[in-house]
Design a protein around this motif. Structure first.
Motif, PDB file in Angstrom:
ATOM      1  N   ARG A   1       0.840  -1.209   0.000  1.00 24.97           N
ATOM      2  CA  ARG A   1       0.000   0.000   0.000  1.00 24.97           C
ATOM      3  C   ARG A   1       0.876   1.260   0.000  1.00 24.97           C
ATOM      4  NH1 ARG A   1      -5.283   0.159   1.594  1.00 24.97           N
ATOM      5  NH2 ARG A   1      -4.891   2.054   2.813  1.00 24.97           N
ATOM      6  N   TYR A   2       1.872   1.259   0.865  1.00 24.41           N
ATOM      7  CA  TYR A   2       2.746   2.425   0.951  1.00 24.41           C
ATOM      8  C   TYR A   2       3.525   2.616  -0.348  1.00 24.41           C
ATOM      9  CZ  TYR A   2       6.271   5.583   2.919  1.00 24.41           C
ATOM     10  OH  TYR A   2       7.086   6.657   3.172  1.00 24.41           O
TER      11      TYR A   2
ATOM     12  N   LYS B   1      -3.348 -15.162   6.677  1.00 23.04           N
ATOM     13  CA  LYS B   1      -2.612 -14.402   5.663  1.00 23.04           C
ATOM     14  C   LYS B   1      -3.492 -14.120   4.453  1.00 23.04           C
ATOM     15  CE  LYS B   1       1.600 -15.887   4.749  1.00 23.04           C
ATOM     16  NZ  LYS B   1       2.502 -14.783   5.046  1.00 23.04           N
ATOM     17  N   PHE B   2      -4.273 -15.114   4.031  1.00 22.48           N
ATOM     18  CA  PHE B   2      -5.154 -14.927   2.885  1.00 22.48           C
ATOM     19  C   PHE B   2      -6.228 -13.878   3.179  1.00 22.48           C
ATOM     20  CE2 PHE B   2      -9.182 -16.026   0.779  1.00 22.48           C
ATOM     21  CZ  PHE B   2      -8.806 -15.903  -0.545  1.00 22.48           C
ATOM     22  N   VAL B   3      -6.798 -13.942   4.373  1.00 23.89           N
ATOM     23  CA  VAL B   3      -7.838 -12.977   4.748  1.00 23.89           C
ATOM     24  C   VAL B   3      -7.256 -11.570   4.805  1.00 23.89           C
ATOM     25  CG1 VAL B   3      -9.416 -12.269   6.587  1.00 23.89           C
ATOM     26  CG2 VAL B   3      -9.235 -14.680   5.970  1.00 23.89           C
ATOM     27  N   LEU B   4      -6.078 -11.434   5.423  1.00 23.76           N
ATOM     28  CA  LEU B   4      -5.454 -10.119   5.501  1.00 23.76           C
ATOM     29  C   LEU B   4      -5.114  -9.578   4.113  1.00 23.76           C
ATOM     30  CD1 LEU B   4      -3.055 -10.597   8.562  1.00 23.76           C
ATOM     31  CD2 LEU B   4      -5.123  -9.196   8.467  1.00 23.76           C
ATOM     32  N   SER B   5      -4.623 -10.454   3.242  1.00 22.19           N
ATOM     33  CA  SER B   5      -4.299 -10.024   1.878  1.00 22.19           C
ATOM     34  C   SER B   5      -5.541  -9.553   1.141  1.00 22.19           C
ATOM     35  CB  SER B   5      -3.642 -11.172   1.107  1.00 22.19           C
ATOM     36  OG  SER B   5      -2.457 -11.590   1.743  1.00 22.19           O
ATOM     37  N   TYR B   6      -6.670 -10.185   1.412  1.00 21.06           N
ATOM     38  CA  TYR B   6      -7.909  -9.798   0.745  1.00 21.06           C
ATOM     39  C   TYR B   6      -8.491  -8.518   1.344  1.00 21.06           C
ATOM     40  CZ  TYR B   6     -12.726 -10.049  -0.958  1.00 21.06           C
ATOM     41  OH  TYR B   6     -13.934  -9.760  -1.540  1.00 21.06           O
ATOM     42  N   VAL B   7      -8.410  -8.391   2.666  1.00 19.33           N
ATOM     43  CA  VAL B   7      -9.017  -7.247   3.345  1.00 19.33           C
ATOM     44  C   VAL B   7      -8.218  -5.974   3.094  1.00 19.33           C
ATOM     45  CG1 VAL B   7      -9.553  -6.271   5.615  1.00 19.33           C
ATOM     46  CG2 VAL B   7     -10.125  -8.650   5.106  1.00 19.33           C
TER      47      VAL B   7
ATOM     48  N   PRO C   1      -6.362  -3.754   0.724  1.00 18.39           N
ATOM     49  CA  PRO C   1      -6.106  -3.561  -0.713  1.00 18.39           C
ATOM     50  C   PRO C   1      -4.689  -3.060  -0.961  1.00 18.39           C
ATOM     51  CG  PRO C   1      -7.470  -1.785   0.159  1.00 18.39           C
ATOM     52  CD  PRO C   1      -7.317  -2.782   1.269  1.00 18.39           C
ATOM     53  N   ASP C   2      -4.136  -3.463  -2.101  1.00 20.99           N
ATOM     54  CA  ASP C   2      -2.763  -3.074  -2.434  1.00 20.99           C
ATOM     55  C   ASP C   2      -2.640  -1.585  -2.724  1.00 20.99           C
ATOM     56  OD1 ASP C   2      -2.089  -5.693  -2.123  1.00 20.99           O
ATOM     57  OD2 ASP C   2      -1.963  -6.154  -4.259  1.00 20.99           O
ATOM     58  N   VAL C   3      -3.700  -1.000  -3.295  1.00 21.12           N
ATOM     59  CA  VAL C   3      -3.688   0.423  -3.638  1.00 21.12           C
ATOM     60  C   VAL C   3      -4.776   1.128  -2.826  1.00 21.12           C
ATOM     61  CG1 VAL C   3      -3.858   2.132  -5.480  1.00 21.12           C
ATOM     62  CG2 VAL C   3      -2.919  -0.139  -5.965  1.00 21.12           C
ATOM     63  N   PRO C   4      -4.434   2.129  -2.024  1.00 21.92           N
ATOM     64  CA  PRO C   4      -5.449   2.843  -1.246  1.00 21.92           C
ATOM     65  C   PRO C   4      -6.496   3.500  -2.140  1.00 21.92           C
ATOM     66  CG  PRO C   4      -3.240   3.371  -0.479  1.00 21.92           C
ATOM     67  CD  PRO C   4      -3.078   2.604  -1.745  1.00 21.92           C
ATOM     68  N   TYR C   5      -7.683   3.689  -1.599  1.00 25.17           N
ATOM     69  CA  TYR C   5      -8.799   4.263  -2.363  1.00 25.17           C
ATOM     70  C   TYR C   5      -8.461   5.672  -2.845  1.00 25.17           C
ATOM     71  CZ  TYR C   5     -13.364   6.357  -3.274  1.00 25.17           C
ATOM     72  OH  TYR C   5     -14.417   7.014  -3.853  1.00 25.17           O
ATOM     73  N   THR C   6      -7.850   6.487  -1.981  1.00 24.88           N
ATOM     74  CA  THR C   6      -7.525   7.866  -2.376  1.00 24.88           C
ATOM     75  C   THR C   6      -6.548   7.895  -3.544  1.00 24.88           C
ATOM     76  OG1 THR C   6      -5.806   7.895  -0.665  1.00 24.88           O
ATOM     77  CG2 THR C   6      -7.966   8.784  -0.066  1.00 24.88           C
TER      78      THR C   6
END
Length: 801
Positions: A311-312, A737-743, A745-750
């Motif tokens: 994300r960062y 790990k799978f749940v965290l990866s799904y919850v 997102p790789d790219v923030p909404y903003t």
């Protein structure tokens, strides 16, 4: 040779001037034989190559409202941990678009001198220097400043630094960027401050910026892991005296009455269990229920770290205009363009240069296999060394059952053997690293990757594959092999038909694994710091800065290596492996890594600002091939730590005994105790030298049983519990790990909204520009048609009248 170099230099400089560059020569004030050639790029040339390189430039300020953080109320405290805003102002956010010279009026140009940043100018200049020809023979054209440097035509080529970053005075009360970076980033007094990443990127380029962004993010995340790991260590240290199993070992009425079998043939003595009292206490520090919790915590931590880093990284990609960098901007390496002369039909471009390296993968496979065999051979050699030294110490010990001092000497000797073996293993690791590094670079050069990113990714995979086996093989051996195939006193297993196979230290193999990790991890950190600081050749300056010009001062600094930050990344990723793969045996690993990284950030900053020439700025979208490597290590760490807890520590046997075999008298199954656990983990062996029985660590039936010396039912309970533990823990952690990866997102909404807004503005500008061009082209035709229609109307009117 001198004449040939002179001709190449003159042809090269003529080529640069023909391409539009302005050159200026200056004689050295220190060495009259030394001549500096300064390169300048005029505005028109900057605009041309900014378009060639698809550099994104601002079109208008960001007009999207930013959401305020929920932690703004802490700003009065957190502001002290950021660089001073009076010195380093916050960068204004702009929407950007690929620069086009014909559409200059649509870009946000306040000052032509400041429109292109110094890093952009340096990157464009290096692009030209890398492609300017210096010799032409028929159809063969040789080009690139890199080849001229290798051939000794020029001694160095580098962008200029700002005025010295270490000087204490500010000039005209307007400090330059280098001074600000030194004062607010590299200076020891700023060790607690966050890094000025935007200024780092502006001065050194995105590739340097993304490295320090990753290193800072990794170090910040390590702080949480270090706190939990330190708490687990303190818990183990506080409970070592009260642990039931350590108390039973140290009790003279329990451990003092248990006679243990010798751990080698002929020369080793029988010994009493309470001789290992200190080892048992040390084992309790690292092998306790807190370690189990910490291993699960670290499995979750590594997932959170990687997800939030993505994300960062996505935020930095947008802010630093590298979202579409790989598809649009990265140009072929000069070495690729010079050596690649084989053409093949491409379905997209129809004709494209392609290198011939069909044998490189085969060469890489066999050479890497050879080095891996060398590593395994070194591991076997270390094993033989330990056995030989252990046997040598054993011949000097007295075999007296009643005296405990001989075995105390034996325990000390065994620990000394383990430590010296770890040190020898570390030396072998460093030697093999030096040898393999040269081979890996040679193979990658032979492959001839098209872009620099492809080159670095290819070299990264080769180096990490070898380093993984080199650094971790001895740890995997101690964790999963040593002491697992030893037989029992009546039928021991021999190595090479001569040496009795290694058994674990009386305190368990976990202590030896901790020792190995401490030596390798600590030794690697110390060696790297010695290389970076104590052996570092400081640049020598002659005269004062008022006499020696800027370009000559920079020439006296150290040149940056061709691989740039490759070794810095490699060092940190290897450390990441130690922190995650074996953390179940060493909860202090994150603490050591945190302390090392806090120094690493500032030392690296100090080096590149004050000791190295300014490196050529480069674009980078992410951390490259290191990202999937980190993900692979994270996945392997879950299985590794689960197996360490199951097969290396005594955690599972304790739990099985506690819940299945230990109950108070009278059948009260609701109350469990660990009393009698030590005696339960030892098997009996019948000897004739003593009236009582001798013991050894295993789960086998005693003599006299109809299945004597075979594995007992308790052994199979423990094995079943170990397998169940591994399966359950792995599934729970991988599901988490799978749940965290799904919850997450790789790219923030903003960031997604800002990217959409930027693309919309780029399309609007493109549409308006094209509309103007079409209108401009069709205007003469439209005027002619309009004139023709007017003439027709006049003729019709005349006929009508």
């Amino acid at each position: 040779m001198f004449q040939k170099r002179k001709q190449r230099r003159e042809y090269f400089e003529a080529s640069l001037m023909k391409m539009g560059m302005e050159l200026e020569a200056a004689r050295s004030v220190v060495d009259e034989k030394l001549l500096f050639v300064k390169v300048h790029m005029p505005w028109d040339m900057l605009c041309t190559y900014a378009e060639v390189l698809h550099i994104k430039m601002p079109i208008q300020p960001n007009d999207l409202s930013t959401t305020s953080s929920t932690f703004n109320f802490l700003s009065c405290i957190t502001k002290h941990f950021y660089p001073s805003e009076d010195l380093i102002a916050k960068e204004t956010e702009y929407f950007t678009a690929p620069f086009e010279k014909d559409r200059l009026e649509y870009f946000y140009v306040k000052d032509r001198d400041l429109f292109f940043t110094p890093s952009m100018r340096s990157r464009m200049a290096y692009y030209i220097l890398s492609r300017a020809p210096y010799e032409v023979r028929g159809n063969i054209k040789k080009f690139g400043v890199t080849k001229l440097l290798d051939g000794g035509v020029y001694k160095a080529a580098y962008p200029l630094h700002d005025v010295s970053g270490s000087e204490e005075s500010k000039e005209d009360e307007c400090p330059n960027e280098r001074y600000l970076l030194y004062n607010e980033w590299a200076h020891p007094k700023s060790f607690y401050k966050m890094q000025p990443l935007d200024l780092i990127r502006k001065y050194y380029g995105e590739k340097i910026g993304i490295y320090f962004a990753w290193l800072g993010f990794y170090t910040a995340m390590l702080a949480l892991a270090a706190i939990v790991g330190l708490a687990c260590f303190i818990y183990g240290y506080m409970t070592q005296e009260t642990s039931t199993w350590s108390k039973e070992v140290c009790d003279p009425l329990i451990g003092g009455n248990i006679v243990m079998c010798p751990q080698c043939d002929k020369e080793c003595t029988y010994w009493r269990l309470n001789s290992t009292c200190e080892s048992s206490k040390k084992l309790c520090i690292f092998d306790n229920y807190g370690t189990l919790v910490f291993a699960v915590f670290m499995a979750i931590w590594v997932t959170v770290f990687l997800e939030f880093w993505k994300r960062y990284q996505a935020e930095l990609e947008y802010e630093w205009d590298t979202v579409e960098f790989l598809e649009q901007e990265e140009q072929p390496r000069p070495e690729y363009e010079a050596k690649c002369n084989h053409e093949r039909i491409n379905p997209v471009t129809r004709v494209r240069k392609m290198p011939i390296h069909m044998y490189s993968n085969i060469i890489f496979f066999y050479i890497t296999l050879t080095f891996i065999v060398l590593i395994l051979a070194s591991v076997v050699a270390i094993i033989v060394y330990r056995l030989a030294v252990f046997f040598s110490f054993s011949t000097r010990l007295q075999s007296d059952l009643k005296e405990l001092e001989p075995f105390k000497e034996y325990v000390t000797a065994q620990m000394a053997t383990s430590v010296t073996a770890s040190i020898i293993s570390f030396v072998v690791i460093m030697v093999l690293n030096i040898l393999y590094e040269r081979v890996a670079i040679w193979i990658t050069d032979f492959e001839l990757p098209r872009t620099k990113t492809d080159y670095e990714n290819s070299l990264t995979l080769k180096m990490f594959l070898f380093q993984f086996v080199n650094y971790y093989s001895s740890c995997f051996y101690i964790a999963f092999v040593k002491g697992k195939v030893v037989g029992y006193p009546g039928q021991p297993v021999y190595l090479l038909g001569k040496y009795r196979n290694e058994e674990c230290d009386p305190g368990g193999c976990l202590i030896e694994l901790t020792t190995q990790l401490t030596v390798i991890m600590g030794g690697k950190a110390i060696w790297n710091n010695i290389q970076e600081n104590l052996i570092f050749r400081y640049c020598t300056r002659v005269g004062s800065e008022k006499v020696i010009p800027r370009w000559e001062q920079d020439y006296q600094l150290q040149p940056i290596g061709k691989l740039g930050l490759f070794y810095e990344y490699l060092e940190m990723v290897i450390q990441f492996g130690f922190v995650t793969l074996f953390v179940a045996s060493f909860p202090l690993a994150p603490v050591l890594a945190l302390v090392n990284n806090l120094f690493e950030i500032r030392v690296d900053a100090w080096k590149i600002i004050t000791q190295f020439r300014r490196m050529v700025p480069e674009k980078a979208q992410d951390i490259g091939a290191w990202q999937p490597i980190l993900q692979g290590v994270a996945i392997l760490a879950v299985a590794s730590n689960a197996m360490i807890i199951a097969f290396t520590s005594d955690m599972i046997p304790r739990l099985v005994y506690y819940w299945s075999f230990s109950v108070y008298p009278y059948g009260d199954h609701s109350s469990h105790t660990m009393q009698g656990y030590i005696n339960n983990t030892l098997s009996v062996f019948d000897i004739q030298d003593f009236s009582n029985k001798s013991r050894y660590r295993d789960f086998r039936y005693p003599p006299g049983h109809h299945r004597q010396y075979e594995y007992s039912i308790y052994y199979w309970h423990v094995i079943a519990a170990k397998m169940a533990f591994i399966i359950v823990v792995e599934h729970i952690v991988y599901l988490t790990k799978f749940v965290l990866s799904y919850v997450i997102p790789d790219v923030p909404y903003t960031v997604r909204e800002q990217i959409k807004r930027e693309k919309y503005l780029s399309q609007v500008i493109l549409h308006e520009t094209n509309l103007k061009l079409v209108t401009k082209r069709l205007k003469p035709v439209a005027d002619k048609i309009l004139k023709h229609n007017e003439d027709k109307e006049e003729e019709i009117m005349d006929l009508h009248f």
